[in-house]
Design a protein around this motif. Sequence first.
Motif, PDB file in Angstrom:
ATOM      1  N   LEU A  42       0.835  -1.206   0.000  1.00  0.00           N
ATOM      2  CA  LEU A  42       0.000   0.000   0.000  1.00  0.00           C
ATOM      3  C   LEU A  42       0.867   1.251   0.000  1.00  0.00           C
ATOM      4  O   LEU A  42       0.570   2.233  -0.707  1.00  0.00           O
ATOM      5  N   THR A  43       1.931   1.217   0.768  1.00  0.00           N
ATOM      6  CA  THR A  43       2.850   2.360   0.798  1.00  0.00           C
ATOM      7  C   THR A  43       3.480   2.575  -0.569  1.00  0.00           C
ATOM      8  O   THR A  43       3.573   3.714  -1.066  1.00  0.00           O
ATOM      9  N   ALA A  44       3.891   1.482  -1.198  1.00  0.00           N
ATOM     10  CA  ALA A  44       4.517   1.583  -2.518  1.00  0.00           C
ATOM     11  C   ALA A  44       3.551   2.126  -3.561  1.00  0.00           C
ATOM     12  O   ALA A  44       3.961   2.785  -4.525  1.00  0.00           O
ATOM     13  N   ALA A  45       2.247   1.872  -3.362  1.00  0.00           N
ATOM     14  CA  ALA A  45       1.234   2.351  -4.310  1.00  0.00           C
ATOM     15  C   ALA A  45       0.762   3.764  -3.985  1.00  0.00           C
ATOM     16  O   ALA A  45      -0.102   4.305  -4.694  1.00  0.00           O
ATOM     17  N   GLY A  46       1.301   4.350  -2.918  1.00  0.00           N
ATOM     18  CA  GLY A  46       0.927   5.710  -2.551  1.00  0.00           C
ATOM     19  C   GLY A  46      -0.238   5.801  -1.587  1.00  0.00           C
ATOM     20  O   GLY A  46      -0.826   6.874  -1.415  1.00  0.00           O
ATOM     21  N   TYR A  47      -0.570   4.689  -0.938  1.00  0.00           N
ATOM     22  CA  TYR A  47      -1.691   4.678   0.008  1.00  0.00           C
ATOM     23  C   TYR A  47      -1.226   4.242   1.397  1.00  0.00           C
ATOM     24  O   TYR A  47      -1.939   3.553   2.120  1.00  0.00           O
ATOM     25  N   GLY A  48      -0.042   4.662   1.757  1.00  0.00           N
ATOM     26  CA  GLY A  48       0.527   4.263   3.035  1.00  0.00           C
ATOM     27  C   GLY A  48      -0.307   4.673   4.229  1.00  0.00           C
ATOM     28  O   GLY A  48      -0.308   3.986   5.260  1.00  0.00           O
ATOM     29  N   GLU A  49      -1.065   5.790   4.108  1.00  0.00           N
ATOM     30  CA  GLU A  49      -1.873   6.228   5.246  1.00  0.00           C
ATOM     31  C   GLU A  49      -3.010   5.264   5.561  1.00  0.00           C
ATOM     32  O   GLU A  49      -3.580   5.296   6.655  1.00  0.00           O
ATOM     33  N   TYR A  50      -3.346   4.403   4.593  1.00  0.00           N
ATOM     34  CA  TYR A  50      -4.423   3.432   4.823  1.00  0.00           C
ATOM     35  C   TYR A  50      -3.903   2.112   5.414  1.00  0.00           C
ATOM     36  O   TYR A  50      -4.696   1.247   5.793  1.00  0.00           O
ATOM     37  N   SER A  51      -2.598   1.960   5.473  1.00  0.00           N
ATOM     38  CA  SER A  51      -2.038   0.680   5.914  1.00  0.00           C
ATOM     39  C   SER A  51      -2.409   0.361   7.357  1.00  0.00           C
ATOM     40  O   SER A  51      -2.475  -0.811   7.743  1.00  0.00           O
ATOM     41  N   ARG A  52      -2.681   1.405   8.160  1.00  0.00           N
ATOM     42  CA  ARG A  52      -3.033   1.160   9.561  1.00  0.00           C
ATOM     43  C   ARG A  52      -4.399   0.492   9.711  1.00  0.00           C
ATOM     44  O   ARG A  52      -4.737  -0.011  10.786  1.00  0.00           O
ATOM     45  N   GLU A  53      -5.203   0.500   8.643  1.00  0.00           N
ATOM     46  CA  GLU A  53      -6.525  -0.121   8.709  1.00  0.00           C
ATOM     47  C   GLU A  53      -6.459  -1.648   8.547  1.00  0.00           C
ATOM     48  O   GLU A  53      -7.429  -2.347   8.840  1.00  0.00           O
ATOM     49  N   VAL A  54      -5.323  -2.141   8.081  1.00  0.00           N
ATOM     50  CA  VAL A  54      -5.173  -3.585   7.863  1.00  0.00           C
ATOM     51  C   VAL A  54      -4.951  -4.284   9.205  1.00  0.00           C
ATOM     52  O   VAL A  54      -4.098  -3.877   9.993  1.00  0.00           O
TER      53      VAL A  54
END
Length: 454
Positions: free
Chosen positions: A82-94
């Motif tokens: 997700l971070t590599a795709a530019g959505y690192g801020e959403y990784s905490r939801e996993v």
Amino acid sequence: MSIPRYTLPEMKDLWSEQRKYQGWLDVELALLRARVKLGQLEPGVYESIAQHASFSVERVEAIDTEINHDLISLVQTVQESLTAAGYGEYSREVHKGITSFDTEDPALMLRLGESARIILAALDRLYVELLNLAHKHKTTMMIARTHGQYAEPDSFGRLCLVFADQQHNNLMRLRSCIDEELIWAKFSGAIGNYAGLDPELERLVLEELGLMPVDVSTQIVQRDHHASYLNVLAVIASTIEQLARTLWEMSRSDVGEVREPFGKKQKGSSAMAHKKNPIMLERMIGMAKMVRAKSQTLMEVISTPECRDISQSCVEREVYPDATSYTHYMIVKMTNIVRGLEVSQGKMKENLERTLGVWASQQIRIALIDAGVSYEEAYRFMQERCFAATQDGKHLNQCLDASSIQLNGQHIDIINLLGGWAVRVERFFDAWEYTKDGIEAIFERFPTSTPSGG
């Protein structure tokens, strides 16, 4: 992982590391969809995660080498993607707010259910092939054996129905297990009391996955459900072993009534070129012991203490792939054996004749009793005549000629007592005539065509 030699492609794929991690990710995504339904997560956040979350087995294993926790390793790998795709801020939801087995237990139950359906389809094909073989040899007469000794005539087809019926029973057991045991999961937190979680979340997640929530759990779903499944597999393997053992006995050189398929370029022995060893039947006999051992091993881990320790984890990593793969392999290979089985009707007839008619002892004895001879006198008389026939190599009807038996204090000629020689031969030594009514009645209980679905 199960032995590759005894694992077919369907099970190899099902129990691969790729499928395991994908199953875990599917559960994590189901959690996010449930949170969207509860208003805990924006739909756009879920869509971004679902679109860009990914993993590679190699990366998961590399992280696992360092932290020694494969579920967290997957979570970190997904977060990296997700971070590599530019959505690192959403990784905490996993994997937010849940424990490892909130993810792993539902994913495991889904794989067990899929394995059961693969086995069910294969089992249905074995049932059909056994029915086909039974109908083909409905009137193929043979001598049945009990305790390894000549007993009474039977048809090979009726014997095949015994094994077909076992597989029908297995189909019903397995369907029941799929419907009643392989449907349960949990999403209730670290010790099962929903601390920090909404029970409604569990219902929605498992609904997404097609599973049912157990009424109560610890950190894991209790393993009696899983053990029930492996016990069914152990029964299936044992019934295949019985079929294999029977065919093995019938394929011995001194019996020669059946033979498993033998390839044109196949070799039976490295030393004895004349041999056609029944290696697949012997493999079935050996593998049944392996499946039963896996079932017993899982029984040992039902007793996880309190809210769970990890002693069951290492066991389950082996027994589920092994038990399901080996059972599936046995069913498929036995189906091939039954389909290609060489049946020697001539040898069956020869072996029946080799009994010298002693198999007729019971019905002749009953006829003597009906004629007024005492039970004990009739039994002893027939025992002596049958032993004499076997020892002298004469047919039983010859040993009855010129014989007499005591009745009401007088010695009565057996020939006259039983209605004359010609009547006696037709009445007592016609194997099909003796058995046909019962065999016909048994066949009426089974499908005459080749059903699908048992």
